[in-house]
Design a protein around this motif. Structure first.
Motif, PDB file in Angstrom:
ATOM      1  N   ASP A  73       0.735  -1.138  -0.110  1.00 49.07           N
ATOM      2  CA  ASP A  73       0.011   0.000  -0.016  1.00 49.07           C
ATOM      3  C   ASP A  73       0.768   1.054   0.188  1.00 49.07           C
ATOM      4  O   ASP A  73       0.292   2.504  -0.387  1.00 49.07           O
ATOM      5  CB  ASP A  73      -0.807   0.096   1.128  1.00 49.07           C
ATOM      6  N   ALA A  74       2.071   1.342   0.502  1.00 50.88           N
ATOM      7  CA  ALA A  74       2.975   2.266   0.679  1.00 50.88           C
ATOM      8  C   ALA A  74       4.490   1.902   0.590  1.00 50.88           C
ATOM      9  O   ALA A  74       4.692   0.714   1.399  1.00 50.88           O
ATOM     10  CB  ALA A  74       2.887   3.231   1.908  1.00 50.88           C
ATOM     11  N   ALA A  75       5.387   2.671  -0.149  1.00 51.27           N
ATOM     12  CA  ALA A  75       6.474   2.214  -0.398  1.00 51.27           C
ATOM     13  C   ALA A  75       7.289   3.550  -0.212  1.00 51.27           C
ATOM     14  O   ALA A  75       6.981   4.811  -0.560  1.00 51.27           O
ATOM     15  CB  ALA A  75       6.923   1.640  -1.564  1.00 51.27           C
ATOM     16  N   GLU A  76       8.789   3.589   0.030  1.00 48.57           N
ATOM     17  CA  GLU A  76       9.394   4.727   0.022  1.00 48.57           C
ATOM     18  C   GLU A  76      10.780   4.298  -0.343  1.00 48.57           C
ATOM     19  O   GLU A  76      11.208   3.085  -0.174  1.00 48.57           O
ATOM     20  CB  GLU A  76       9.642   5.352   1.462  1.00 48.57           C
ATOM     21  N   LEU A  77      11.845   5.296  -1.010  1.00 51.65           N
ATOM     22  CA  LEU A  77      12.962   5.012  -1.546  1.00 51.65           C
ATOM     23  C   LEU A  77      13.724   6.567  -1.423  1.00 51.65           C
ATOM     24  O   LEU A  77      12.939   7.325  -1.162  1.00 51.65           O
ATOM     25  CB  LEU A  77      13.132   4.530  -2.732  1.00 51.65           C
ATOM     26  N   THR A  78      15.053   6.273  -1.203  1.00 51.13           N
ATOM     27  CA  THR A  78      15.975   7.513  -1.345  1.00 51.13           C
ATOM     28  C   THR A  78      16.730   7.737  -2.567  1.00 51.13           C
ATOM     29  O   THR A  78      17.446   6.634  -3.021  1.00 51.13           O
ATOM     30  CB  THR A  78      16.774   7.628  -0.033  1.00 51.13           C
ATOM     31  N   VAL A  79      16.895   8.950  -3.054  1.00 45.36           N
ATOM     32  CA  VAL A  79      17.825   9.124  -4.265  1.00 45.36           C
ATOM     33  C   VAL A  79      18.851  10.282  -3.663  1.00 45.36           C
ATOM     34  O   VAL A  79      18.440  11.192  -3.001  1.00 45.36           O
ATOM     35  CB  VAL A  79      16.955   9.744  -5.496  1.00 45.36           C
ATOM     36  N   VAL A  80      20.006   9.835  -3.740  1.00 46.97           N
ATOM     37  CA  VAL A  80      21.181  10.707  -3.301  1.00 46.97           C
ATOM     38  C   VAL A  80      21.787  10.956  -4.561  1.00 46.97           C
ATOM     39  O   VAL A  80      22.442  10.466  -5.256  1.00 46.97           O
ATOM     40  CB  VAL A  80      21.872   9.899  -2.355  1.00 46.97           C
ATOM     41  N   LEU A  81      21.863  12.575  -4.349  1.00 48.79           N
ATOM     42  CA  LEU A  81      22.788  13.306  -5.245  1.00 48.79           C
ATOM     43  C   LEU A  81      23.892  13.719  -4.784  1.00 48.79           C
ATOM     44  O   LEU A  81      24.214  14.729  -4.233  1.00 48.79           O
ATOM     45  CB  LEU A  81      21.850  14.434  -5.982  1.00 48.79           C
ATOM     46  N   ALA A  82      25.039  12.641  -5.234  1.00 50.74           N
ATOM     47  CA  ALA A  82      26.346  12.657  -4.674  1.00 50.74           C
ATOM     48  C   ALA A  82      27.402  13.086  -5.793  1.00 50.74           C
ATOM     49  O   ALA A  82      27.238  13.589  -6.718  1.00 50.74           O
ATOM     50  CB  ALA A  82      26.699  11.465  -4.121  1.00 50.74           C
ATOM     51  N   ASP A  83      28.806  13.037  -5.323  1.00 49.69           N
ATOM     52  CA  ASP A  83      29.644  13.176  -6.367  1.00 49.69           C
ATOM     53  C   ASP A  83      30.751  11.795  -6.425  1.00 49.69           C
ATOM     54  O   ASP A  83      30.291  10.683  -6.016  1.00 49.69           O
ATOM     55  CB  ASP A  83      30.645  14.355  -5.798  1.00 49.69           C
ATOM     56  N   ASP A  84      31.638  11.993  -7.363  1.00 46.61           N
ATOM     57  CA  ASP A  84      32.266  10.889  -7.809  1.00 46.61           C
ATOM     58  C   ASP A  84      33.125  10.185  -6.738  1.00 46.61           C
ATOM     59  O   ASP A  84      33.231   9.158  -6.505  1.00 46.61           O
ATOM     60  CB  ASP A  84      33.385  11.263  -8.940  1.00 46.61           C
TER      61      ASP A  84
END
Length: 201
Positions: free
Chosen positions: A60-71
């Protein structure tokens, strides 16, 4: 490449929470709306693929994380978790890969994992492929989220299925096939598409 994935007819999850974390401030200089692009891509991938990733149906519900990082950050993760001491464009840490992980408590969302992107590598790849870096970011996030949903490209058949799904998702959002070679390459440059994304294993 195979044709478009057939609609499954299954319901998709009613709620997806996407947290976008900007760990490298230069993303804003390169793509001012990078967080919005990343969230839109994550939702697009989940909406298209979630129904085929859960049996009998998505949570019914889900979550995730997107991380904008560097090399540097991605290189450290790539070294520590994959044994490859170099940066890559995107890494996915999928919680669904851990079969021993307990289910979330009743009423709590299912955490799908983390998708982590390397700014410099993403920018260079987009430039070399002659595509807007924002479009490349969208593709890499889609690719990473599909890994979080259990898709892979180790075998040829898996790779064809995953590439077809990515291409369909991008086309739905007005973006070209990310795996197609440039039909009009520069006279001084070989035909090239951006390198395929990688994942944490």
């Amino acid at each position: 490449m195979s044709g478009d994935p057939a609609p499954s007819g299954k319901p998709t999850a009613s709620r997806l929470t996407v947290e976008v974390m900007v760990e490298e401030s230069r993303w804003a200089d390169t793509i001012p709306d990078a967080p919005a692009i990343a969230e839109r891509a994550a939702r697009a991938a989940y909406a298209r693929a979630a129904a085929d990733s859960f049996d009998p149906a998505p949570p019914d519900a889900a979550e995730l994380t997107v991380v904008l990082a560097d090399d540097a950050a991605v290189r450290a993760l790539n070294r520590d978790y994959r044994g490859k001491d170099k940066p890559t464009n995107v890494l996915s840490f999928a919680t669904l890969d851990d079969e021993t992980a307990p289910p979330p408590p009743p009423g709590e969302p299912l955490f799908l994992g983390d998708v982590i992107l390397a700014l410099e590598t993403c920018t260079v790849e987009a430039s070399e492929a002659g595509k807007p870096v924002g479009d490349h970011l969208f593709h890499l996030v889609v690719h990473g989220v599909l890994h979080c949903l259990g898709f892979d490209h180790e075998a040829d058949a898996e790779a064809e299925e995953m590439e077809a799904l990515e291409t369909a998702i991008l086309r739905d959002h007005g973006l070209p096939d990310p795996y197609a070679p440039d039909p009009h390459p520069d006279d001084q440059q070989e035909e090239a598409a951006a390198p395929p994304p990688e994942r944490e294993r």
